[in-house]
Design an enzyme around this catalytic site. Structure first.
Site, PDB file in Angstrom:
ATOM      1  CB  CYS A  40       0.779   5.306 -31.330  1.00 39.68           C
ATOM      2  SG  CYS A  40       2.485   5.120 -30.772  1.00 39.68           S
TER       3      CYS A  40
ATOM      4  CB  CYS B 228       7.805 -10.368 -33.325  1.00 44.18           C
ATOM      5  SG  CYS B 228       6.027 -10.251 -33.624  1.00 44.18           S
TER       6      CYS B 228
ATOM      7  CB  CYS C 254       3.160 -13.349 -27.712  1.00 46.65           C
ATOM      8  SG  CYS C 254       2.317 -12.685 -29.160  1.00 46.65           S
TER       9      CYS C 254
ATOM     10  NE  ARG D 192       3.847   8.846 -28.634  1.00 44.02           N
ATOM     11  CZ  ARG D 192       3.463   9.786 -27.769  1.00 44.02           C
ATOM     12  NH1 ARG D 192       4.136   9.956 -26.641  1.00 44.02           N
ATOM     13  NH2 ARG D 192       2.411  10.556 -28.018  1.00 44.02           N
TER      14      ARG D 192
ATOM     15  CB  CYS E 198       9.033 -10.048 -29.445  1.00 41.25           C
ATOM     16  SG  CYS E 198       7.995  -9.575 -28.038  1.00 41.25           S
TER      17      CYS E 198
ATOM     18  CB  CYS F 238       1.407   2.978 -23.453  1.00 41.48           C
ATOM     19  SG  CYS F 238       1.232   1.847 -24.848  1.00 41.48           S
TER      20      CYS F 238
ATOM     21  CB  CYS G 163      -1.494   4.621 -25.403  1.00 38.45           C
ATOM     22  SG  CYS G 163      -0.795   3.775 -26.829  1.00 38.45           S
TER      23      CYS G 163
END
Ligand code: SAM
Ligand code: DTB
Ligand code: SF4
Length: 340
Positions: A191, A59, A55, A263, A62, A99, A131
Site C-alpha cells: 500500500c 516530514c 517522531c 484509497r 506531519c 491499519c 495493515c
C-alpha cells in the site's frame, strides 16, 4: 487496443492521460474501474495510532514529527488489549481493514516490535485485513510481520522524486522504495501513495503517478491524501487545492493501475458529498471511517453512513475481496495507446 506491459509505461504516456479533457478522463477511468470492481462498493477501513508523536523524521506535513510544535501529545506504544478492543469496535462498525500506524522512523527489533507482532496476529484472528505503517523495515522484519499475519504494509513515496527534498530531508526517496521492495519480497501486499497539495507542480503529480505505476508488480493499494494543513508544520499555510485536481489524479491512477484499490485517505473533512462522489466515480474505492485518522479529524461515522446511503454505495465485505487477493497486475488494459 494493445495491452503493453506496465513497466514500459513512460512519463509521457502518463502525462497524456493526466491532461485528457475531464469528460474523457472520467469516462475512461470509470469504464476501467467497472471492469475490475463493483462500482457500487467501497471498502471501509479503520486507522489506529498505536504509537503517537515524537517522531525523529522531519516530514513537513506531519503532526507527529518531533521537529514541529503541533500540540500532538506523545504517547507510548499501546497495550495489546486496547488494540484488540479498537479492532473489534472497527469490525462492528463495518470496517474490513484495520491499519495500525506508529510514529517511528524505522522498526527496531526488541520488545516493542514483538508487541506489534502480537497485535498483528490478534487482529488477523478477527478475520480483518491487517495493515501496518511503522516506517522503514528490513527484509527480516517484513518476514516476521508476514508470519504474524500481516496482509498489507503502508509506506508512502509521498510525492515525486524531484519534489521530495522539499518535504523530507531526514531520509531519502531511495530508502522509501527499498522498504517497499522488502515488503513485496516478504509476500505482503503493498500500500503506497502520497499527498496532494504540498506545493508540487502538475509535472510532480505525473512523475509521482508514474513512479507508483512502474512498481513491478504494481501496488495492490494506492493511498491518495489531500494535505491536512497542520498548524506548527512548515506546510501549515499551504493553499488548499481544488477537488478537481484530486479527481484528475485519481482518474489517472485508475487508468494506469487498473486493479489497485485506490484509497481516498486524509482530507475528506471539508469535501462535500459531491466532491467525494467525483473521486469515487473516477476510481477511488476505499475510505477510512471514524472521526479520527491517526491524529487528525475525519468525517463522523454517521455522516459517512449517510453519504454512502445517498450515493447508493455499499461497504464491501471481506468476501468481496477474496477473489482479488492473489491478483498481480501484469498489463494495463485501458487503451492508453489510443490517440489522445
Ligand atoms: N511513520 C510512518 C511513515 O511515515 O511511513 C507511518 C505514519 S505516517 C503518518 C503515514 C502517512 O500519512 C504519511 O506517509 C503521509 O502520506 C500521511 N500523512 C501524514 N500527515 C498528513 C497530513 N497532514 N495530511 C495528509 N496526509 C498526511
Ligand atoms: C495514508 O496514506 N494515509 C493514512 C494512512 N496512510 C496511514 C494516514 C493519514 C494521516 C493523516 C494525519 C493524521 O491523522 O495524523
Ligand atoms: Fe510523520 Fe511518519 Fe514522517 Fe514520522 S515518518 S514524521 S510519523 S510521516
Amino acid at each position: 487496443m494493445s495491452s503493453p506491459h506496465f513497466s514500459s509505461l513512460s512519463t509521457h504516456t502518463v502525462k497524456k492521460i493526466y491532461y485528457l479533457p475531464m469528460m474523457e478522463l472520467l469516462y475512461r477511468a470509470h469504464n476501467t474501474h467497472r471492469k475490475h470492481f463493483d462500482p457500487n462498493k467501497i471498502q471501509t477501513s479503520k486507522l489506529l495510532s498505536i504509537k503517537t508523536g515524537g517522531c525523529p523524521e522531519n516530514c513537513s506535513y506531519c503532526p507527529q514529527s518531533a521537529h514541529y510544535q503541533t500540540g500532538v501529545d506523545k504517547e507510548k506504544l499501546m497495550n495489546l488489549d486496547k488494540v484488540i478492543s479498537a479492532a473489534k469496535k472497527a469490525k462492528a462498525e463495518g470496517a474490513t481493514r484495520f491499519c495500525m500506524g506508529a510514529a517511528w522512523r524505522e522498526v527496531r527489533d526488541g520488545p516493542q516490535f514483538d508487541r506489534v507482532l502480537e497485535m498483528v496476529s490478534a487482529v488477523h484472528k478477527l478475520d480483518m485485513e491487517v495493515c501496518c505503517t511503522l516506517g522503514m523495515l528490513s527484509k527480516l522484519q517484513a518476514q516476521k510481520l508476514k508470519q504474524a499475519g500481516l496482509y498489507a504494509y503502508n509506506h508512502n513515496i509521498d510525492c515525486s522524486k524531484n519534489f521530495y527534498p522539499n518535504i523530507i530531508t531526514t531520509r531519502s526517496y531511495k530508502d522509501r522504495i527499498q522498504t517497499i521492495h522488502n515488503v513485496r519480497e516478504a509476500g505482503i501486499t503493498v500500500c503506497t501513495g502520497g499527498i496532494l497539495g504540498m506545493g508540487e507542480t502538475e509535472q510532480d503529480r505525473i512523475d509521482f503517478l508514474h513512479q507508483l505505476a512502474i512498481f513491478d508488480p504494481q501496488p495492490e493499494s494506492v493511498t491518495i491524501n489531500k494535505l491536512i494543513p497542520i498548524p506548527g508544520t512548515p506546510l501549515a499555510t499551504q493553499k488548499p487545492i481544488f477537488t478537481m485536481e484530486v479527481v484528475r489524479v485519481i482518474g489517472t491512477a485508475r487508468l494506469i493501475m487498473p486493479k489497485a484499490m485506490i484509497r481516498l485517505s486524509a482530507g475528506r473533512t471539508g469535501m462535500t458529498e459531491s466532491d467525494q462522489f467525483l473521486c469515487f466515480f473516477a476510481g477511488a474505492n476505499s475510505i477510512f471511517i471514524g472521526e479520527k485518522l491517526l491524529t487528525s479529524s475525519n468525517p463522523e461515522l454517521p455522516h459517512d453512513k449517510t453519504m454512502l446511503k445517498d450515493l447508493g454505495l455499499m461497504a464491501s465485505t471481506k468476501k468481496d475481496f477474496s477473489s482479488m487477493k492473489t491478483t498481480s497486475v501484469k498489463t494495463i488494459d485501458n487503451g492508453y495507446t489510443e490517440p489522445v
